[in-house]
Write a protein that holds these residues in place. Structure first.
Motif, PDB file in Angstrom:
ATOM      1  N   ARG A 105       0.820  -1.217   0.000  1.00 24.50           N
ATOM      2  CA  ARG A 105       0.000   0.000   0.000  1.00 24.50           C
ATOM      3  C   ARG A 105       0.853   1.266   0.000  1.00 24.50           C
ATOM      4  N   ARG A 106       2.019   1.214   0.635  1.00 24.49           N
ATOM      5  CA  ARG A 106       2.873   2.395   0.691  1.00 24.49           C
ATOM      6  C   ARG A 106       3.350   2.804  -0.693  1.00 24.49           C
ATOM      7  N   ASN A 129       0.392   6.997  -6.612  1.00 26.89           N
ATOM      8  CA  ASN A 129      -0.846   7.733  -6.869  1.00 26.89           C
ATOM      9  C   ASN A 129      -0.679   9.209  -6.525  1.00 26.89           C
ATOM     10  N   GLU A 166       1.895   1.965  -3.563  1.00 28.81           N
ATOM     11  CA  GLU A 166       0.733   2.350  -4.355  1.00 28.81           C
ATOM     12  C   GLU A 166       0.308   3.793  -4.049  1.00 28.81           C
ATOM     13  N   SER A 167       0.208   4.127  -2.766  1.00 28.57           N
ATOM     14  CA  SER A 167      -0.218   5.473  -2.391  1.00 28.57           C
ATOM     15  C   SER A 167       0.803   6.521  -2.838  1.00 28.57           C
TER      16      SER A 167
END
Length: 303
Positions: A123-124, A130, A126-127
């Motif tokens: 998630r790190r 983004n 990906e965020s």
């Protein structure tokens, strides 16, 4: 700062220290398991790599070009970057150094006229992509602290399919290689094509020496079905095992980095508590001195 405020702040820092100590112990426990998993995978990964190399040598350069997954594209216009990050933070520079290395590599590729497609685990990562408005073709989350073969299979399946469909001309993976709990080194490896992955060279020859060399008779290997078909099955397995090995190395690095970061945080909290305690004792001493002075002044006034 009032004595009550200092006391309240000491209590807050003590609570934070309890949390960081707990996280340090949890990471230490998970680190040992991650180290064992990474170590146990290495012999199998080496065997798959050796089998792929031997099958490529047996198949020959002509057969290699007949399989879509084995073909080297004439031009490398689109490169897939696989960034292996974590789902959670509080691990020092673990995630940031992967993102920095990935973005730097992307700039190099784009400067040479190549297009970059991002695939990211965690998630790190990906965020962060983004936030930077980077297009992500594949995001895989929820397993970075304990990856298994099914997770690697899902990522490898997408990468191989994109390569066969010529959506990608080259695939590189960037991850944290585990050296020790204190040291994690950023590594970049090529998964596809096989020639760039050091399984076969441009002439179709394998580049991995046999596991053991001897002067005795060599075993004759017979392939059923033919070597090209076996190689076509081994290539996705090679990509999957390579990804799984990178994920396990990254998981061990994550736990080691978090254990180190939490240990440092606990030490810093102890230093803050010591400093605040000293400040509180000085404030208490000042209050006592002030009270004594007031009593003395009152006694003198009565006399």
């Amino acid at each position: 700062m009032a004595q009550s405020d200092v006391k309240a702040r000491i209590g807050s820092v003590q609570n934070i220290r309890k949390i960081t100590r707990a996280m340090e112990m949890v990471s230490a426990s998970r680190l040992r398991k991650a180290e064992q998993r990474a170590s146990s995978l290495r012999p199998y990964a080496d065997a798959v790599r050796r089998m792929t190399s031997q099958a490529a040598a047996a198949a020959g350069s002509g057969e290699l070009q007949s399989q879509p997954v084995l073909q080297t594209h004439e031009q490398e216009k689109v490169v897939g970057l696989v960034l292996i990050t974590a789902d959670r933070g509080l691990a020092g520079a673990f995630n940031s150094q992967i993102l920095r290395a990935g973005l730097t590599r992307a700039q190099e590729l784009e400067a040479s006229g190549e297009e970059v497609r991002y695939y990211v685990t965690g998630r790190r990562g990906e965020s962060a992509l983004n936030f930077r408005n980077k297009p992500i073709d594949g995001a895989y989350t929820g397993f970075t602290d304990a990856p298994n073969a099914s997770h690697a299979h899902r990522v490898a399946e997408d990468l191989v399919a994109a390569y066969v469909d010529q959506k990608l001309d080259r695939v590189e993976v960037i991850y944290n290689g585990y050296v020790s709990p204190l040291v994690q080194e950023v590594r970049r490896e090529t998964l596809l094509p096989l020639a760039a992955a050091n399984i076969v060279d441009d002439s179709g020859e394998h580049d991995i020496a046999p596991a053991e060399e001897s002067d005795g008779p060599k075993a004759l290997v017979e392939y059923e079905p033919d070597p090209a078909e076996i190689l076509a099955e081994l290539v996705p397995e090679f990509v999957e095992i390579s990804l799984l090995r990178a994920m396990l190395e990254s998981a061990a690095s994550e736990h080691g980095a978090r254990m180190t970061a939490m240990s440092s945080a606990s030490d810093n909290a102890a230093d803050v508590i010591e400093t605040l305690t000293l400040a509180m004792n000085r404030a208490r001493q000042a209050d006592i001195t002030q009270e004594i002075m007031e009593v003395v002044a009152g006694a003198e006034a009565l006399n």
